[in-house]
Design a protein around this motif. Sequence first.
Motif, short mmCIF file in Angstrom:
data_model
loop_
_atom_site.label_atom_id
_atom_site.label_comp_id
_atom_site.label_asym_id
_atom_site.label_seq_id
_atom_site.Cartn_x
_atom_site.Cartn_y
_atom_site.Cartn_z
N UNK A 110 0.85 -1.18 0.00
CA UNK A 110 0.00 0.00 0.00
C UNK A 110 0.89 1.24 0.00
N UNK A 111 0.56 2.19 -0.84
CA UNK A 111 1.35 3.42 -0.93
C UNK A 111 1.15 4.29 0.31
N UNK A 112 2.20 4.90 0.76
CA UNK A 112 2.13 5.81 1.91
C UNK A 112 1.37 7.06 1.48
N UNK A 113 0.53 7.57 2.34
CA UNK A 113 -0.24 8.75 1.98
C UNK A 113 0.65 9.99 1.97
N UNK A 114 0.33 10.87 1.10
CA UNK A 114 1.06 12.12 0.95
C UNK A 114 0.67 13.07 2.07
N UNK A 115 1.60 13.87 2.54
CA UNK A 115 1.25 14.85 3.57
C UNK A 115 0.52 16.02 2.91
N UNK A 116 -0.31 16.66 3.66
CA UNK A 116 -1.08 17.77 3.13
C UNK A 116 -1.31 18.81 4.23
N UNK A 117 -1.67 20.00 3.82
CA UNK A 117 -1.92 21.09 4.76
C UNK A 117 -3.26 20.88 5.46
N UNK A 118 -3.27 21.12 6.75
CA UNK A 118 -4.49 21.04 7.54
C UNK A 118 -4.76 22.41 8.13
N UNK A 119 -5.95 22.93 7.92
CA UNK A 119 -6.32 24.24 8.46
C UNK A 119 -6.28 24.23 9.98
N UNK A 120 -5.91 25.35 10.59
CA UNK A 120 -6.00 25.41 12.06
C UNK A 120 -7.46 25.26 12.49
N UNK A 121 -7.65 24.75 13.68
CA UNK A 121 -9.02 24.58 14.18
C UNK A 121 -9.71 25.93 14.30
N UNK A 122 -10.99 25.98 13.95
CA UNK A 122 -11.74 27.22 14.15
C UNK A 122 -11.99 27.45 15.64
N UNK A 123 -12.22 28.69 16.00
CA UNK A 123 -12.55 29.04 17.38
C UNK A 123 -13.98 29.54 17.42
N UNK A 124 -14.66 29.22 18.50
CA UNK A 124 -16.07 29.59 18.64
C UNK A 124 -16.27 30.35 19.94
N UNK A 125 -17.02 31.46 19.86
CA UNK A 125 -17.33 32.22 21.08
C UNK A 125 -18.68 31.81 21.65
N UNK A 126 -19.46 31.05 20.89
CA UNK A 126 -20.73 30.51 21.36
C UNK A 126 -20.70 29.00 21.15
N UNK A 127 -21.48 28.26 21.94
CA UNK A 127 -21.45 26.80 21.83
C UNK A 127 -21.74 26.30 20.42
N UNK A 128 -21.11 25.23 20.05
CA UNK A 128 -21.35 24.58 18.77
C UNK A 128 -21.71 23.12 19.04
N UNK A 129 -22.76 22.66 18.36
CA UNK A 129 -23.21 21.28 18.56
C UNK A 129 -23.41 20.62 17.20
N UNK A 130 -22.77 19.48 17.03
CA UNK A 130 -22.87 18.74 15.78
C UNK A 130 -23.60 17.42 16.00
N UNK A 131 -24.25 16.97 14.96
CA UNK A 131 -24.85 15.64 14.96
C UNK A 131 -23.95 14.74 14.12
N UNK A 132 -23.51 13.66 14.72
CA UNK A 132 -22.75 12.64 14.00
C UNK A 132 -23.74 11.58 13.56
N UNK A 133 -23.84 11.38 12.26
CA UNK A 133 -24.73 10.35 11.71
C UNK A 133 -23.83 9.28 11.10
N UNK A 134 -23.95 8.06 11.60
CA UNK A 134 -23.05 6.99 11.17
C UNK A 134 -23.83 5.76 10.71
#
Length: 183
Positions: free
Chosen positions: A1-25
Amino acid sequence: MAKSETHYVLPRPEFDKPVKLLIVVAPYYKDIADDLIAGAKAEIEAVGGSWDLVEVPGALEVPTAIAISDRQSNFDGYVALGCVIRGETTHYDTVCNDSSRALQLMGLQGLCIGNGILTVETREQAVVRANSNDQNKGGGAAAAALHLVALARKWGGQRKGVGFRAPTDPILLAEKSDGSTTV
């Protein structure tokens, strides 16, 4: 299996108010789904966010669950998780294309969705992509949803509270030709 290439990852966003996500799996491949969920939860919690989790039978049901949730609850964004491994029939193509297309269409309508439904040729590829210590696609999907929530808040402000709608909130059924709505 080929090794994955490295890539840029954005810095985490910051929130001043609560954030709630629904994970659907879709836990069709339970071990892979569990790794995707672990990555998603860790990413959401890393920004101080909260999450809820629902399971659906398969990848085709993930977009439907997100659409139902968007109509009946107040999540800021959604994380779509699952795994489709190529088999011997064209069913793989249908599941991959239709689930992805449905998620994309909802995204274009303004929903903040991170797509972490893996579409792979082999189980080995899925294991590497799901592992939070390797490619961490569950964490990446959660990060994508969080970035979209941050953009939506930046450009339009928070329009929804966190959690379920109060029973007094109107449900808009249709828009009249003059722009007003019917409740």
